[in-house]
Design an enzyme around this catalytic site. Structure first.
Site, short mmCIF file in Angstrom:
data_model
loop_
_atom_site.label_atom_id
_atom_site.label_comp_id
_atom_site.label_asym_id
_atom_site.label_seq_id
_atom_site.Cartn_x
_atom_site.Cartn_y
_atom_site.Cartn_z
N ASP A 51 144.49 -89.06 91.82
CA ASP A 51 143.95 -87.76 92.27
C ASP A 51 145.04 -86.72 92.17
OD1 ASP A 51 142.60 -85.68 93.96
OD2 ASP A 51 141.27 -87.34 94.42
N ASN A 52 144.63 -85.47 91.92
CA ASN A 52 145.63 -84.39 91.99
C ASN A 52 145.53 -83.65 93.32
OD1 ASN A 52 143.33 -82.87 91.76
ND2 ASN A 52 143.98 -81.69 89.97
N TYR A 78 127.95 -75.97 85.77
CA TYR A 78 128.31 -77.29 86.31
C TYR A 78 127.38 -78.35 85.72
CZ TYR A 78 128.23 -81.17 89.64
OH TYR A 78 128.23 -82.41 90.21
N PRO A 92 119.52 -68.06 94.84
CA PRO A 92 119.28 -68.02 93.38
C PRO A 92 119.64 -69.36 92.73
CG PRO A 92 120.53 -66.09 94.11
CD PRO A 92 120.44 -67.00 95.29
N SER A 139 124.87 -86.47 87.79
CA SER A 139 124.17 -85.78 88.88
C SER A 139 122.73 -85.56 88.51
CB SER A 139 124.86 -84.44 89.11
OG SER A 139 124.06 -83.63 89.94
N ILE A 199 133.12 -89.08 97.61
CA ILE A 199 132.36 -90.27 97.20
C ILE A 199 133.30 -91.41 96.80
CG2 ILE A 199 130.56 -91.13 95.64
CD1 ILE A 199 129.56 -88.16 95.50
N LYS A 252 128.04 -81.79 83.14
CA LYS A 252 127.61 -83.19 83.36
C LYS A 252 126.85 -83.71 82.14
CE LYS A 252 129.28 -84.02 87.42
NZ LYS A 252 130.43 -84.91 87.55
N ASN A 312 126.62 -76.89 100.86
CA ASN A 312 125.55 -77.89 100.96
C ASN A 312 124.99 -77.97 102.38
OD1 ASN A 312 127.63 -79.47 98.72
ND2 ASN A 312 125.57 -78.86 98.16
N LEU A 313 123.74 -78.43 102.41
CA LEU A 313 122.98 -78.36 103.66
C LEU A 313 123.59 -79.18 104.79
CD1 LEU A 313 120.47 -77.39 105.13
CD2 LEU A 313 119.20 -79.27 104.09
P1 NAD Z 1 135.25 -84.31 95.76
O1 NAD Z 1 135.68 -82.93 95.41
O2 NAD Z 1 135.29 -84.74 97.18
O3 NAD Z 1 136.07 -85.37 94.89
C1 NAD Z 1 136.59 -85.08 93.63
C2 NAD Z 1 138.05 -85.48 93.64
O4 NAD Z 1 138.58 -85.24 92.35
C3 NAD Z 1 138.89 -84.67 94.63
O5 NAD Z 1 139.66 -85.55 95.42
C4 NAD Z 1 139.78 -83.79 93.73
O6 NAD Z 1 141.04 -83.54 94.31
C5 NAD Z 1 139.86 -84.65 92.48
N1 NAD Z 1 140.09 -83.89 91.25
C6 NAD Z 1 139.46 -82.77 90.83
N2 NAD Z 1 139.93 -82.38 89.64
C7 NAD Z 1 140.90 -83.28 89.29
C8 NAD Z 1 141.76 -83.42 88.17
N3 NAD Z 1 141.73 -82.54 87.17
N4 NAD Z 1 142.61 -84.46 88.15
C9 NAD Z 1 142.65 -85.35 89.17
N5 NAD Z 1 141.87 -85.27 90.25
C10 NAD Z 1 141.00 -84.24 90.32
O7 NAD Z 1 133.76 -84.48 95.16
P2 NAD Z 1 132.68 -85.63 95.41
O8 NAD Z 1 131.55 -85.02 96.16
O9 NAD Z 1 133.31 -86.86 95.89
O10 NAD Z 1 132.18 -85.80 93.91
C11 NAD Z 1 132.66 -86.81 93.07
C12 NAD Z 1 131.91 -86.76 91.76
O11 NAD Z 1 130.52 -86.87 91.99
C13 NAD Z 1 132.10 -85.45 90.99
O12 NAD Z 1 132.18 -85.76 89.61
C14 NAD Z 1 130.84 -84.67 91.29
O13 NAD Z 1 130.53 -83.78 90.25
C15 NAD Z 1 129.82 -85.82 91.36
N6 NAD Z 1 128.63 -85.48 92.16
C16 NAD Z 1 128.77 -85.08 93.46
C17 NAD Z 1 127.63 -84.75 94.18
C18 NAD Z 1 127.74 -84.27 95.61
O14 NAD Z 1 126.77 -83.67 96.10
N7 NAD Z 1 128.84 -84.54 96.32
C19 NAD Z 1 126.36 -84.84 93.60
C20 NAD Z 1 126.27 -85.28 92.28
C21 NAD Z 1 127.41 -85.61 91.56
N1 UFG Z 2 120.01 -75.10 101.96
C1 UFG Z 2 119.73 -74.23 102.99
N2 UFG Z 2 120.79 -73.70 103.68
C2 UFG Z 2 122.08 -73.98 103.38
C3 UFG Z 2 122.35 -74.90 102.33
C4 UFG Z 2 121.29 -75.42 101.62
O1 UFG Z 2 118.56 -73.93 103.28
O2 UFG Z 2 122.99 -73.44 104.04
C5 UFG Z 2 118.88 -75.72 101.23
C6 UFG Z 2 118.85 -75.43 99.74
O3 UFG Z 2 118.17 -74.21 99.51
C7 UFG Z 2 118.14 -76.65 99.20
C8 UFG Z 2 118.57 -77.77 100.15
O4 UFG Z 2 119.03 -77.12 101.33
O5 UFG Z 2 116.74 -76.49 99.32
C9 UFG Z 2 119.71 -78.64 99.60
O6 UFG Z 2 120.79 -77.80 99.20
P1 UFG Z 2 122.23 -78.41 98.85
O7 UFG Z 2 123.11 -77.25 98.51
O8 UFG Z 2 122.68 -79.32 99.93
O9 UFG Z 2 121.94 -79.32 97.59
P2 UFG Z 2 121.40 -78.96 96.13
O10 UFG Z 2 120.26 -79.90 95.86
O11 UFG Z 2 121.12 -77.53 95.98
O12 UFG Z 2 122.64 -79.33 95.20
C10 UFG Z 2 123.41 -80.51 95.39
C11 UFG Z 2 124.80 -80.26 94.85
C12 UFG Z 2 124.75 -80.10 93.36
C13 UFG Z 2 124.12 -81.32 92.75
C14 UFG Z 2 122.75 -81.52 93.33
C15 UFG Z 2 122.14 -82.82 92.80
O13 UFG Z 2 125.34 -79.08 95.43
O14 UFG Z 2 126.06 -79.98 92.87
O15 UFG Z 2 122.83 -81.61 94.75
O16 UFG Z 2 123.00 -83.90 93.05
F1 UFG Z 2 124.03 -81.14 91.42
#
Ligand code: NAD
Ligand code: UFG
Length: 338
Positions: free
Chosen positions: A32-33, A149, A293, A125, A13, A153, A199-200
């Protein structure tokens, strides 16, 4: 024009947000690390935007390194993306998640105080709502935690509220993302899950490339129109744009807010699969599997507050999400007929 530090700046993101910020004339510093991102992301961002981004390789838990970075590159604010985000892993290793997400955030805030940086946008989130009583969800809906997780948050949101209330932060925006998917339309940056995607959307795209034989649909007996889980998928470029507006808002005013970022549209697993097949012409074989689950049945946002406060509304639809997710994955798989 502001200078913004993105923690987790090479991640999924954050990298898209870097593009959105540069497009609006801002300067971006990436920290970033590289625990969960590829080292060539900054170079890809340079080619995509024509701008050079300062890159600091550091862990957010390293107060000195982060303070030094903010002193070397004075910034107007921080967007804090860096975190671990896998629900299953958080249940398997709670200490890792408390350490990376909560201790990491505290250390980052110590560094911000030392460098006198007092404006923050935070990646929260929709997971903080757990299984909501009803959708669309407003920001004042009860928060419920059903995994570690999600708890991290909520704790970070509370910490940010306390720092804002006590004047340690001048302004802060906690952004509650619904389900980010897709990639930049150039296919130069995108999501790179390691191993089997949880994720889906990334799973669907890997079935489409032939890397996986079929999609396991986790349950078709939910209380939803077609029995499969319903979510609010949001294009990562829409999400990125929201960050740019949020950071401009918190730099312009001493305010604190918590807002949903979603489209307001609930889409089932089967609807997303069919949209993907339509947008890409690829067939996705399905296997109906047991429920996963911890999964919630259905949720989607009421995004009205983001529109009222930030003037933001998602513009891209599910076909755009599928097309751009596919372009990205197809390019990585070396498929050229996209
Ligand atoms: P991502 O893993 O692609 O990005 C996270 C980045 O943080 C990575 O580049 C990782 O190397 C870096 N990182 C992790 N720990 C670190 C540390 N201790 N020091 C420095 N860098 C570190 O994840 P993303 O999907 O881009 O998510 C970004 C944020 O959005 C996260 O806080 C995540 O919880 C939140 N979020 C993501 C989703 C999603 O579905 N992708 C949904 C809701 C919230
Ligand atoms: N699903 C499948 N098959 C798969 C993966 C997912 O049927 O292989 C279904 C899940 O059961 C769910 C939907 O697709 O009904 C979405 O699942 P995701 O794993 O893509 O997303 P979630 O809503 O479960 O969770 C995601 C992130 C969480 C975050 C949340 C809200 O994984 O970290 O969205 O932002 F907290």
């Amino acid at each position: 024009m502001a200078r913004i530090l993105l923690t987790g700046g090479a991640g999924y993101i954050a990298s898209h947000t870097a593009v959105a910020l540069v497009e609006r004339g801002h300067h971006v510093v990436l920290l970033d690390n590289f625990a969960n991102s590829e080292r060539d992301v900054p170079d890809r961002l340079r080619r995509l935007t024509g701008k050079l981004f300062p890159v600091i390789e550091a862990d957010i838990r390293d107060v000195k390194a982060v303070t030094d970075a903010m002193q070397a590159f004075p910034v107007d604010g921080v967007i804090h993306f860096a975190a671990l985000k896998a629900v299953g892993e958080s249940e398997a290793d709670p200490l890792l998640y408390y350490d990376m997400n909560i201790v990491g955030t505290i250390r980052l805030f110590e560094a911000m105080q030392q460098a006198n940086v007092r404006r923050l946008v935070f990646s929260s989130s929709a997971t903080v709502y757990g299984q909501p009583d009803h959708s669309p969800i407003l920001e004042d809906a009860p928060t419920r935690v059903n995994n570690i997780y999600g708890r991290t948050k909520l704790v970070m949101e509370d910490l940010i509220r306390d720092l804002a209330r006590t004047g340690k932060l001048l302004s802060a925006a906690s952004l509650r993302y619904f389900n980010p998917v897709g990639a930049h339309p150039s296919a130069m940056i995108g999501e790179t899950p390691s191993g089997v995607p949880n994720n889906l959307m990334p799973y669907i795209t890997q079935v489409a490339t032939g890397e996986r034989p079929h999609l396991n649909v986790f349950g078709n007996d939910y209380d939803t129109p077609d029995g499969t889980g319903v979510r609010d998928y949001i294009h990562v470029m829409d999400l990125a744009h929201a960050h740019a507006l949020a950071v401009e808002h918190i730099i312009a005013q001493d305010v604190s807010l918590t807002v949903n970022l979603g489209t307001g549209v609930g889409i089932s697993v089967l609807e997303l699969v069919h949209a993907f097949e339509r947008a890409t012409g690829r067939k996705i074989p399905l296997n109906i599997a047991p429920r996963r689950p911890g999964d919630v049945t259905s949720y989607y946002a009421n995004p009205a507050m983001a529109e009222a406060i930030l003037g933001w509304k998602a513009k891209l639809n599910v076909d755009d999400m599928c097309r751009d997710a596919w372009r990205w994955q197809a390019k990585r798989a070396g498929i050229n007929d996209v």
